[in-house]
Design an enzyme around this catalytic site. Structure first.
Site, PDB file in Angstrom:
ATOM      1  N   GLY A 257     -24.053 -18.011  39.688  1.00 28.89           N
ATOM      2  CA  GLY A 257     -25.122 -17.025  39.615  1.00 28.89           C
ATOM      3  C   GLY A 257     -25.403 -16.374  40.957  1.00 28.89           C
ATOM      4  N   ASP A 258     -25.319 -17.156  42.032  1.00 26.95           N
ATOM      5  CA  ASP A 258     -25.523 -16.617  43.370  1.00 26.95           C
ATOM      6  C   ASP A 258     -24.414 -15.629  43.734  1.00 26.95           C
ATOM      7  OD1 ASP A 258     -27.648 -18.478  43.525  1.00 26.95           O
ATOM      8  OD2 ASP A 258     -26.226 -20.025  44.152  1.00 26.95           O
TER       9      ASP A 258
END
Length: 306
Positions: free
Chosen positions: A248-249
């Protein structure tokens, strides 16, 4: 400059134990240690994609020294505030299922928070501020809202990737970009969201309330992106998921990298989704070569014109 804030950094100790059992001695097949925390992950991925960044937040003790040294070796700019106590250690056991044990944050005092807020006065028009990850219990859940207000007063672009009360609170300051997954969006709106179609009316409302752009991730079902210009869905490329740490990052980092390079939103979102997938398909973070390869598999499906 892209500044990333990590209020609750960690050392991530990742252990491979194929047949993990509770109550017995387990021996790892392999392991690795790396600096962790969502903002730090965004900085590390941005560096791999060719962009300079500065990581800020709080570090303490011998574990904090490890994180600092590891980031310096990667030539990532740092301006962390030193606190008492040790930066936490998060243990991630990878086997037939993934198990996580996250450590406790060190004490963050009011003077530490004030020092961090003062750092934000250095922001200038055109800078980017990334607020990512959880807010430690000892800190007010309104901290991201306060930081967003400071940054926007200085003309900075503010990207937020958090959840729960911190996400609810920051919306009042109208950040430039938010990236909830569908579970976090469901929690935010207090309604079950199981599909792209379920998310559309809630995303439309958030855009109407002043959020400039939103990317909602749906794991294997791709991502829904919306701005005042319109709304579209992007699929995910095919591949074997090997790693959930930092995926997600990597989406956030990919999106910001694409915007820094002057890409349109129509191109920036597929690049971001490809970055998240490239990380998920590897044992570490994505490489630019792999991101660009996977991006070729992606298609946009228009959901609503602006």
């Amino acid at each position: 400059m892209i500044y990333t804030v990590t209020l609750n950094p960690s050392i991530d100790y990742i252990v491979q134990v194929e047949n993990f059992e509770q109550g017995v001695v387990n021996r790892s097949e392999r392991d690795r240690k790396q600096p962790g925390g969502k903002g730090i992950n965004v900085s590390r991925v941005l560096k791999r994609l060719g962009h300079e960044t500065k990581a800020i937040g709080f570090l303490g003790g011998f574990t904090g020294a490890y994180v600092r040294n590891a980031l310096e070796k990667e030539e990532i700019g740092l301006s962390f505030i030193e606190v008492e106590g040790d930066t936490r250690i998060n243990v991630k056991i990878k086997g037939k299922q993934e198990t996580e044990l996250n450590g406790t944050a060190p004490l963050i005092k009011k003077e530490h928070v004030q020092a961090l807020l003062e750092q934000l006065t250095e922001l200038e028009k055109g800078d980017v501020l990334v607020l990512a990850g959880s807010v430690p219990q000892a800190m007010p859940q309104t901290i991201y809202r306060s930081m967003t207000q400071i940054a926007k007063e200085r003309g900075a672009f503010v990207a937020v990737d958090t959840s729960g009360e911190a996400l609810h609170e920051v919306l009042a300051a109208k950040p430039s970009f938010i990236k909830p997954n569908h579970h976090e969006l469901s929690e935010l709106v207090s309604k079950p969201i199981a599909s792209i179609e379920d998310a559309i009316p809630h995303v439309q409302r958030l855009i109407g309330e002043g959020i400039e752009s939103i990317l909602v991730s749906f794991a294997g079902d791709g991502a829904l992106f919306a701005s005042a210009e319109g709304m579209f869905h992007v699929n995910v490329p095919s591949g074997e998921v090997r790693n959930s740490v930092g995926a997600g990052d990597s989406v956030v980092a990919g999106f910001l990298a694409a915007l820094q390079e002057g890409k349109s939103l129509e191109d920036a979102v597929p690049f971001a989704v490809a970055a998240g997938s490239a990380t998920a398909f590897s044992d570490g973070f994505c490489t630019r070569e792999e991101v660009e390869r996977l991006q070729q598999q992606l298609q946009r499906t228009i959901k609503k014109e602006g």
